[in-house]
Design an enzyme around this catalytic site. Structure first.
Site, PDB file in Angstrom:
ATOM      1  N   ASP A 113     -24.857 -19.314   1.354  1.00  0.00           N
ATOM      2  CA  ASP A 113     -24.751 -20.080   2.598  1.00  0.00           C
ATOM      3  C   ASP A 113     -23.449 -20.871   2.594  1.00  0.00           C
ATOM      4  OD1 ASP A 113     -27.136 -19.050   3.320  1.00  0.00           O
ATOM      5  OD2 ASP A 113     -28.300 -20.886   3.058  1.00  0.00           O
ATOM      6  N   GLU A 146     -36.389 -14.403   5.430  1.00  0.00           N
ATOM      7  CA  GLU A 146     -37.229 -13.498   4.658  1.00  0.00           C
ATOM      8  C   GLU A 146     -38.687 -13.936   4.700  1.00  0.00           C
ATOM      9  OE1 GLU A 146     -33.765 -12.588   1.313  1.00  0.00           O
ATOM     10  OE2 GLU A 146     -35.230 -14.183   1.014  1.00  0.00           O
ATOM     11  N   THR A 188     -33.790  -6.187   0.057  1.00  0.00           N
ATOM     12  CA  THR A 188     -32.487  -6.588  -0.460  1.00  0.00           C
ATOM     13  C   THR A 188     -32.296  -6.103  -1.900  1.00  0.00           C
ATOM     14  OG1 THR A 188     -33.353  -8.712  -1.241  1.00  0.00           O
ATOM     15  CG2 THR A 188     -32.533  -8.634   1.007  1.00  0.00           C
ATOM     16  N   GLU A 220     -30.266  -3.847   2.146  1.00  0.00           N
ATOM     17  CA  GLU A 220     -29.112  -4.738   2.137  1.00  0.00           C
ATOM     18  C   GLU A 220     -28.714  -4.996   0.693  1.00  0.00           C
ATOM     19  OE1 GLU A 220     -30.057  -8.371   4.076  1.00  0.00           O
ATOM     20  OE2 GLU A 220     -30.658  -7.437   5.972  1.00  0.00           O
ATOM     21  N   LEU A 259     -25.902  -9.767  -2.920  1.00  0.00           N
ATOM     22  CA  LEU A 259     -24.678 -10.488  -3.258  1.00  0.00           C
ATOM     23  C   LEU A 259     -23.478  -9.623  -2.874  1.00  0.00           C
ATOM     24  CD1 LEU A 259     -25.670 -11.823  -6.799  1.00  0.00           C
ATOM     25  CD2 LEU A 259     -25.757 -13.064  -4.628  1.00  0.00           C
TER      26      LEU A 259
END
Length: 648
Positions: free
Chosen positions: A217, A301, A461, A499, A502
């Site tokens: 973020d 999520e 992810t 996805e 990182l």
């Protein structure tokens, strides 16, 4: 004389001359029988049958005229041992079902085709590639696009690289920050128009959470101020841990039906925002906005905020987030319904048994091997803890399905890839996040089943990670976890997207993403790359590797040779279908590698780009930026004539 067959009804036998045409009566010559025309009624019937067959498609019946339904599986043997019609391959046009003759008074039982989004067999091998936009694409204070000229240039580069589209967060804290039901879409109007002008697709994320406090973020976008004011007077609407720490990142699922937000419940607030979005961008759905990903928890999520960065460090187990009064009340009511009211009073577990956020499982009484988590009482609590999360997700998704009904948009929801402590028996980190998975229990099958029930795609992810890259003391198994999720989604007939958790710019990371997307003979529905930024676009080798990865995802194979896309002006001068100019060989370290017209690898050249090369890349970037601003600054892509370019 033996009876003659009538041409009017083949297969029937006539015994009288009146039933036959004149050319077939006794005494007629063979020439007359050959040259006699068919009756007009028969010609009319045959013409109508021919037109009908051409209109409905090719007749494809089974053996002996038996009805053969249209299937996508392997050919099934028929009763007489012969194979039925071949399976329908991807890319082949669907034909209307046409079986044999039905019995008198009965209609053929035509098979119902399941929607493609719910059939794992229909996954195409090509994996569409999307790229996440920066979190602050829309400025949180003035609700405008950040650096729109630079963003347009980068979108054009993504389009030329072969990307399908981009993903953008629709922040609740930006759109409805002025007050309840006061929506301001000005910043997103600019974004949607720009994406449409460039020719890309958009994945819109309904972000009902706070930005800030999670890994990656880079900015802070809080929940709407009027929601935070309600939380200041009623702290119980936030997730709460055993130390009474309140997490304001997302409203507690226990308060889903609490009408404390100016006469509305959280579920109603989520529904109203989605309805406003659907009404605002109805004309862009589904041609431009092809997917709506519904946020179901922190970081978008479907999980509990069990590992906030201000309390947790990798690879800790985290803590349960069910100590607010709404969650405690729901636990007590569930225990009473199950006939075990005492469990509702003594659970959740005591803080001394679970430990702090960063403890390892073997250091706790609850999660160690042979610990409390294996008792029947703990099983009751963990089932309630995970089922409450699934129930919350299903209630939000039901509202989303009703809002977007009839728009043909694809709905999706994200599940976190919690890969640490996955090699332990208790799977403590997953359990505290709400995924009740242990060595003897499946935690992702029920989630995939709920998604399939609502027709929602399962987005997962950590597809860029391998088991060997993470230290052994973390007990991490990300690659095994991805394969498990692919297996469970296929079993539940639920589409899966992926996805990377990182940012990765190295070749090994891209190869791992491609392996996770295409392994097992089934490709996932789409892949979204994290994230668009300076590290990706302004670094020559990074951008070259990404464009190679984009081409590999489109062709579903590793490309041993690859060429970087030419600059914008060069590409437009040569035409939209100009072939690559130079090739880069990555398998053989002794072969020369060219980038931007300069040799950067090979005999006598260092494997790192020198300063002159970086300067040349920066100069080329400036030229591309001026070219894009001059040609696409009005928001309309201009078609240039090749002859005019050559004459210039």
């Amino acid at each position: 004389m033996p009876p003659t067959r009538s041409r009017r009804s083949p297969g029937s036998v006539s015994s009288s001359p009146e039933a036959c045409p004149p050319c077939c009566v006794a005494g007629a010559s063979p020439t007359a029988r050959r040259r006699a025309p068919l009756p007009s009624v028969v010609l009319t019937v045959l013409s109508l049958l021919g037109l009908f067959s051409a209109a409905v498609g090719e007749f494809q019946g089974g053996p002996l005229g038996a009805p053969q339904p249209l299937t996508n599986g392997p050919p099934q043997p028929s009763d007489n041992g012969l194979p039925s019609r071949p399976a329908l391959e991807m890319g082949e046009p669907r034909r209307r079902w046409r079986g044999g003759p039905a019995k008198a008074g009965e209609r053929p039982n035509r098979p119902k085709l399941t929607k493609m989004r719910c059939k794992s067999e229909d996954w195409a091998k090509k994996v569409p590639l999307f790229v996440m936009l920066p979190l602050d694409t829309v400025h949180p204070e003035n609700n405008t696009l950040n650096q729109p000229d630079l963003l347009r240039e980068r979108l054009v580069e993504l389009k030329r690289a072969g990307c399908e589209g981009v993903m953008a967060d629709i922040w609740w804290g930006i759109v409805e920050q002025k007050g309840p039901l006061m929506y301001d879409w000005s910043g997103y109007d600019e974004l949607v128009s720009m994406v449409a002008d460039v020719g890309l697709k958009l994945q819109a994320v309904m972000s009902f959470h706070q930005c800030g406090g999670n890994v990656g973020d880079e900015c802070t976008v809080t929940l709407p101020p009027w929601v935070l004011r309600v939380g200041e007077s009623n702290h119980e609407v936030w997730y709460t841990d055993m130390d009474r720490n309140r997490n304001t990142e997302y409203i507690s699922l226990g308060a889903d039906h609490a009408r404390v937000f100016y006469g509305r419940t959280p579920l109603e607030m989520y529904r109203d925002l989605m309805q406003s979005f659907a009404d605002r961008y109805l004309h862009f759905i589904p041609d431009v906005i092809i997917e709506a990903q519904i946020g179901l928890g922190p970081a978008g999520e479907m999980r509990y905020p069990s590992y906030p960065l201000k309390h947790w460090s990798f690879p800790g187990t985290g803590q349960f987030q069910c100590y607010d009064k709404y969650m405690r009340k729901d636990l007590i009511q569930t225990a009473i319904k199950c006939g075990k009211p005492d469990l509702g009073l003594v659970w959740p577990p005591h803080p001394d048994d679970v430990g702090v956020y960063s403890w390892a499982p073997e250091h706790t009484t609850f999660f160690r091997d042979g610990g409390i988590w294996e008792t029947p009482e703990a099983d009751f609590f963990l089932k309630w803890y995970s089922s409450a999360l699934i129930r919350h997700g299903e209630e939000v998704l039901k509202h989303a399905v009703n809002v977007f009904k009839g728009t043909n948009i694809l709905l999706a929801a994200k599940v976190a890839g919690i890969h640490w402590q996955a090699a332990t028996n208790s799977h403590a980190a997953e359990v505290t996040a709400g995924y009740y998975r242990t060595v003897n229990r499946d935690g992702y099958g029920p989630i995939a089943q709920m998604f399939a029930r609502q027709g929602v795609m399962f987005d997962f992810t950590c597809l860029e990670m391998s088991n060997s890259e993470i230290p052994e003391w973390a007990r991490s198994r990300p690659a095994d976890l991805v394969q498990l999720v692919k297996l469970k989604t296929a079993e539940k007939r639920c589409l899966m997207a992926g996805e990377n958790a990182l940012p990765r710019h190295d070749r090994k990371g891209y190869e791992k993403m491609q392996e996770a997307c295409l392994s097992g003979g089934k490709s996932i529905a789409s892949f979204t790359y994290l994230r668009l930024g300076h590290d990706l676009m302004d670094d020559g080798p990074n951008w070259m590797e990404f464009t190679r990865f984009a081409a590999e995802m489109a062709h579903c194979k590793v490309l041993p040779t690859w060429s970087a896309p030419p600059p914008v002006r060069q590409s437009r001068r040569a035409g939209s279908h100009a072939p690559p100019l130079v090739f880069h060989h990555h398998e053989d370290g002794d072969s020369p590698v060219y980038f931007g017209g300069r040799q950067i690898m090979g005999p006598g050249v260092r494997r790192t780009i020198t300063e002159p090369d970086l300067d040349a890349w920066e100069a080329a970037k400036q030229r591309r930026q001026k070219s894009v601003q001059g040609e696409l600054g009005t928001g309309v892509q201009v078609r240039e004539c090749v002859s005019e370019r050559v004459s210039e």
